[in-house]
Design an enzyme around this catalytic site. Structure first.
Site, PDB file in Angstrom:
ATOM      1  N   HIS A 486       0.218  -5.655   5.294  1.00  8.50           N
ATOM      2  CA  HIS A 486      -0.816  -5.662   6.325  1.00  8.50           C
ATOM      3  C   HIS A 486      -0.415  -4.877   7.572  1.00  8.50           C
ATOM      4  O   HIS A 486      -0.524  -5.397   8.689  1.00  8.50           O
ATOM      5  CB  HIS A 486      -1.156  -7.116   6.713  1.00  8.50           C
ATOM      6  CG  HIS A 486      -1.655  -7.948   5.583  1.00  8.50           C
ATOM      7  ND1 HIS A 486      -1.495  -9.315   5.501  1.00  8.50           N
ATOM      8  CD2 HIS A 486      -2.342  -7.603   4.448  1.00  8.50           C
ATOM      9  CE1 HIS A 486      -2.044  -9.767   4.393  1.00  8.50           C
ATOM     10  NE2 HIS A 486      -2.557  -8.752   3.727  1.00  8.50           N
TER      11      HIS A 486
HETATM   12  C1  LIG Z   1      -0.654  -4.126  -2.518  1.00  5.60           C
HETATM   13  C2  LIG Z   1      -1.596  -4.580  -1.434  1.00  5.60           C
HETATM   14  C3  LIG Z   1      -2.106  -5.884  -1.494  1.00  5.60           C
HETATM   15  C4  LIG Z   1      -2.986  -6.313  -0.486  1.00  5.60           C
HETATM   16  N1  LIG Z   1      -3.606  -7.529  -0.645  1.00  5.60           N
HETATM   17  C5  LIG Z   1      -4.616  -7.865   0.212  1.00  5.60           C
HETATM   18  C6  LIG Z   1      -5.421  -8.990  -0.045  1.00  5.60           C
HETATM   19  O1  LIG Z   1      -5.275  -9.684  -1.050  1.00  5.60           O
HETATM   20  N2  LIG Z   1      -6.407  -9.282   0.841  1.00  5.60           N
HETATM   21  C7  LIG Z   1      -6.617  -8.535   1.966  1.00  5.60           C
HETATM   22  O2  LIG Z   1      -7.500  -8.881   2.768  1.00  5.60           O
HETATM   23  N3  LIG Z   1      -5.862  -7.447   2.224  1.00  5.60           N
HETATM   24  C8  LIG Z   1      -4.898  -7.075   1.350  1.00  5.60           C
HETATM   25  N4  LIG Z   1      -4.203  -5.917   1.562  1.00  5.60           N
HETATM   26  C9  LIG Z   1      -4.452  -5.154   2.794  1.00  5.60           C
HETATM   27  C10 LIG Z   1      -5.791  -4.439   2.811  1.00  5.60           C
HETATM   28  O3  LIG Z   1      -6.123  -3.942   1.546  1.00  5.60           O
HETATM   29  C11 LIG Z   1      -5.702  -3.302   3.858  1.00  5.60           C
HETATM   30  O4  LIG Z   1      -5.425  -3.864   5.127  1.00  5.60           O
HETATM   31  C12 LIG Z   1      -6.995  -2.496   3.969  1.00  5.60           C
HETATM   32  O5  LIG Z   1      -7.406  -2.038   2.708  1.00  5.60           O
HETATM   33  C13 LIG Z   1      -6.756  -1.327   4.928  1.00  5.60           C
HETATM   34  O6  LIG Z   1      -7.898  -0.516   4.968  1.00  5.60           O
HETATM   35  P1  LIG Z   1      -7.862   0.922   5.672  1.00  5.60           P
HETATM   36  O7  LIG Z   1      -9.236   1.454   5.575  1.00  5.60           O
HETATM   37  O8  LIG Z   1      -7.249   0.759   7.015  1.00  5.60           O
HETATM   38  O9  LIG Z   1      -6.840   1.782   4.843  1.00  5.60           O
HETATM   39  P2  LIG Z   1      -6.835   2.139   3.287  1.00  5.60           P
HETATM   40  O10 LIG Z   1      -7.739   1.240   2.530  1.00  5.60           O
HETATM   41  O11 LIG Z   1      -5.412   2.183   2.876  1.00  5.60           O
HETATM   42  O12 LIG Z   1      -7.509   3.585   3.231  1.00  5.60           O
HETATM   43  C14 LIG Z   1      -6.918   4.760   3.674  1.00  5.60           C
HETATM   44  C15 LIG Z   1      -7.395   5.871   2.752  1.00  5.60           C
HETATM   45  O13 LIG Z   1      -7.137   7.116   3.341  1.00  5.60           O
HETATM   46  C16 LIG Z   1      -6.639   8.007   2.364  1.00  5.60           C
HETATM   47  N5  LIG Z   1      -5.877   9.036   3.070  1.00  5.60           N
HETATM   48  C17 LIG Z   1      -4.738   8.883   3.781  1.00  5.60           C
HETATM   49  N6  LIG Z   1      -4.377  10.060   4.347  1.00  5.60           N
HETATM   50  C18 LIG Z   1      -5.316  10.960   3.976  1.00  5.60           C
HETATM   51  C19 LIG Z   1      -5.492  12.343   4.242  1.00  5.60           C
HETATM   52  N7  LIG Z   1      -4.639  13.010   5.014  1.00  5.60           N
HETATM   53  N8  LIG Z   1      -6.549  12.978   3.684  1.00  5.60           N
HETATM   54  C20 LIG Z   1      -7.443  12.308   2.919  1.00  5.60           C
HETATM   55  N9  LIG Z   1      -7.315  10.988   2.636  1.00  5.60           N
HETATM   56  C21 LIG Z   1      -6.272  10.317   3.169  1.00  5.60           C
HETATM   57  C22 LIG Z   1      -5.812   7.122   1.466  1.00  5.60           C
HETATM   58  O14 LIG Z   1      -5.566   7.709   0.210  1.00  5.60           O
HETATM   59  C23 LIG Z   1      -6.672   5.867   1.409  1.00  5.60           C
HETATM   60  O15 LIG Z   1      -7.611   5.926   0.366  1.00  5.60           O
HETATM   61  C24 LIG Z   1      -3.313  -5.450   0.602  1.00  5.60           C
HETATM   62  C25 LIG Z   1      -2.793  -4.159   0.643  1.00  5.60           C
HETATM   63  C26 LIG Z   1      -1.953  -3.712  -0.368  1.00  5.60           C
HETATM   64  C27 LIG Z   1      -1.422  -2.299  -0.307  1.00  5.60           C
END
Ligand SMILES: Cc1cc2nc3c(=O)[nH]c(=O)nc-3n(C[C@H](O)[C@H](O)[C@H](O)COP(=O)(O)OP(=O)(O)OC[C@H]3O[C@@H](n4cnc5c(N)ncnc54)[C@H](O)[C@@H]3O)c2cc1C
Length: 556
Positions: A486
């Site tokens: 997280h």
């Molecule tokens: C293994 C794991 C288990 C988890 N379990 C839970 C759970 O059970 N419940 C829960 O609530 N949360 C959980 N989380 C946390 C939750 O999933 C994240 O906090 C949330 O998905 C974050 O969302 P985000 O949009 O900030 O980033 P992300 O969902 O990580 O999205 C970022 C995206 O940007 C893309 N990206 C990055 N850099 C670039 C670039 N330069 N160009 C183009 N694309 C790019 C990446 O490929 C990715 O698809 C977990 C996370 C992980 C990794």
């Protein structure tokens, strides 16, 4: 796509990016582009909940980052998985649906972020949510806390393992209240988690939001394309003298392309890569950028600072009588084959597990006003983030510290966009963090030793079993604790244009044409899992973007 200029360009198709793409493209007059580094989410291991185990072992659809050596973890490097696929981390996560504690959001507001208190954000949690328990529920307050018409399906585990209720009973025997809704009026207690699944399949942000929007003619999704820098307006292009972001450059296969945004670029690359991309573009702490040979375009010292993550300590038990999906044994193989047939036939059975089916929120001591620890009870011997294949079967429990004081940062290893960022969560460097985790570890062990579980005679693995004194437990924690995935806070929302990164409308301080919308804007960690909170942030951002566009339109 024939247009090289769109209204909005979204960088990153993860939890937040998928929400924005779907919400902004609801208006057919608006042209929206989404650029994602990973592939479309076609793998069955993403859609089948238990495929999570295969994803962990293969490292597929994942950036597989690691931290720099952590003094608080006896010099070990931590693992930092992040989804690299449409849906981002919501396509590889453990599907637990929790929101944190209302007080978390009130603290955000009190820190100078009006509009982000609990009563402000609750409508966005409800807007996102389709909770299957809604219709069936006769709980008086249920409808005050939950939504039933949003895109994100939330449900009770379809076929929970019988051991998960045993854990809940053990928690009750240890004195904790049973809690059937961690997202209701009271967070404290033990129970089964609700999960982001639909019909026995993972319901990622890509499935919930993006898939239904893909047929829209005004939404362009470009996958397997990594954005390498943000583009600044040429001198004279910006009307008021403030630097303006006007598009992005990205690498797709061998070709380098640009996409321009007539309105805004929306950065949704997550808590590790949003700050990385800003810094690669010359936006960040000036001295650090110069060290890496990057021309400073906008000196913003807060970028990459304030990294916070949930540190988590595991206890693993051998249970000879148990047959799980994770362990290696003949009965295990046969069970898995039967489970595959059942899931293919009816989308029920053991393969619908998210492994961490049960858990709870507890206080490390009676004087805490709200829970400061979270428990995840896992069906299987979870070793090395599920990357190891253990012999035999068992179960695990993890305790994580919900509001650590330790703060770290994300920096650039180099000016090469292909290089992983330097991730330093600074785990367990504040004494209070270790004290709380130590108390939590002992509370977790006392729950697991209650008759509801102890009667099965499972054995704690030797590495932890030998840790009895406080000093030994602390050493065990330093040798075995790691993230529970997280990371947040690296583009902190706040009013200070020098030390914070975005304002309350998520616009980057001192720049035009750029917002950050993802987990990185959270000023502080919430007391719970971070997927639903990130989706809430993006839902609220979509409203603000539309409002600001309408206001700008009415002025012009
Ligand atoms: C293994 C794991 C288990 C988890 N379990 C839970 C759970 O059970 N419940 C829960 O609530 N949360 C959980 N989380 C946390 C939750 O999933 C994240 O906090 C949330 O998905 C974050 O969302 P985000 O949009 O900030 O980033 P992300 O969902 O990580 O999205 C970022 C995206 O940007 C893309 N990206 C990055 N850099 C670039 C670039 N330069 N160009 C183009 N694309 C790019 C990446 O490929 C990715 O698809 C977990 C996370 C992980 C990794």
């Amino acid at each position: 796509m024939n247009a090289e200029i769109l209204d909005y360009v979204i960088v990153g198709g993860g939890s937040a990016g998928c929400v924005l793409a779907a919400r902004l493209s609801e208006d057919p007059r608006v042209q929206v582009g989404l650029i994602e580094a990973g592939p479309p989410d076609r793998s069955v291991f993403i859609h089948c909940p238990a495929g999570l185990m295969v994803l962990a072992r293969t490292g597929k659809a994942n950036w597989n980052f690691q931290t720099v050596p952590q003094p608080g973890l006896n010099g070990r490097r931590g693992y930092q998985p992040r989804g690299k696929v449409l849906g981002g981390s919501s396509s590889v996560n453990a599907m637990i649906y929790t929101r944190g504690h209302p007080q978390d959001y009130d603290s955000w507001a009190a820190a100078g972020n009006p509009g982000w208190g609990w009563t402000d954000v609750l409508p966005y949690f409800k807007l996102a949510e389709h909770n299957e328990r809604h219709e069936a529920s006769s709980l008086g307050t249920w409808h005050d806390w939950h939504g039933n018409s949003g895109p994100l399906n939330v449900m009770d585990p379809r076929s929970p393992n019988p051991y998960s209720p045993h854990f809940v009973h053990a928690g009750m025997q240890a004195g904790y209240p049973r809690n059937d809704d961690f997202n209701g009026p009271r967070q404290e207690g033990v129970g089964l988690y609700q999960v982001t699944q639909k019909n026995g399949q993972r319901h990622s942000a890509a499935q919930a939001y993006l898939a239904p929007a893909l047929g829209r003619r005004n939404l362009y999704v470009i996958s397997q394309a990594q954005v390498t820098r943000l583009l600044f307006a040429e001198a004279g292009e910006s009307s008021d003298g403030m630097p303006r972001i006007v598009g992005v450059e990205f690498q797709q296969g061998r070709s380098k392309r640009q996409l321009r945004a007539a309105c805004e670029v929306l950065l949704c690359a997550g808590a590790l890569q949003s700050p990385q991309l800003l810094m690669l573009s010359g936006i960040g702490p000036g001295a650090h950028l110069q060290e890496r040979g990057i021309t400073v375009r906008h000196d913003l010292p807060g970028i990459g600072q304030n990294l916070q993550d949930h540190i988590d300590a595991p206890l693993v038990y051998d249970a000879a009588h148990l047959t799980t999906l994770t362990g290696l044994s003949w009965p295990g193989v046969m069970n898995t084959l039967r489970a595959i047939l059942e899931w293919r036939r009816s989308r029920t059975g053991p393969l619908t597990t998210n492994f961490a089916e049960a858990g709870g929120f507890i206080r490390s001591r009676a004087s805490e006003r709200i829970p400061d620890l979270q428990l995840h009870f896992v069906i299987g011997k979870l070793i090395d983030h599920g990357r190891a294949t253990p012999l035999g079967h068992g179960y695990s429990c993890h305790v994580c510290l919900l509001r650590p004081q330790s703060r770290g940062h994300v920096r650039l290893a180099s000016a090469d966009p292909a290089a992983a960022p330097l991730i330093d969560p600074n785990f367990l460097t504040m004494p209070d963090d270790m004290e709380r985790l130590l108390r939590g570890f002992k509370l977790m062990r006392s729950i697991l030793s209650q008759p509801a579980l102890a009667r099965f005679g499972a054995q704690e693995l030797p590495a932890s079993a030998q840790a009895r004194s406080d000093a030994q437990i602390q050493q065990f924690i330093r040798n075995h604790a790691d993230t529970i995935y997280h990371p947040v806070g690296t583009c902190r929302m706040g009013p200070d244009a020098r030390s914070d990164v975005v304002d309350t409308r998520l616009r980057v301080h001192g720049l035009r044409g750029l917002r950050v919308v993802d987990a990185s804007i959270m000023p502080d960690l919430v007391g719970g899992n971070t997927n639903a909170p990130t989706i809430m942030v993006a839902e609220k951002a979509a409203d603000m973007i539309n409002e600001d566009a309408a206001a700008a339109g009415s002025k012009s």
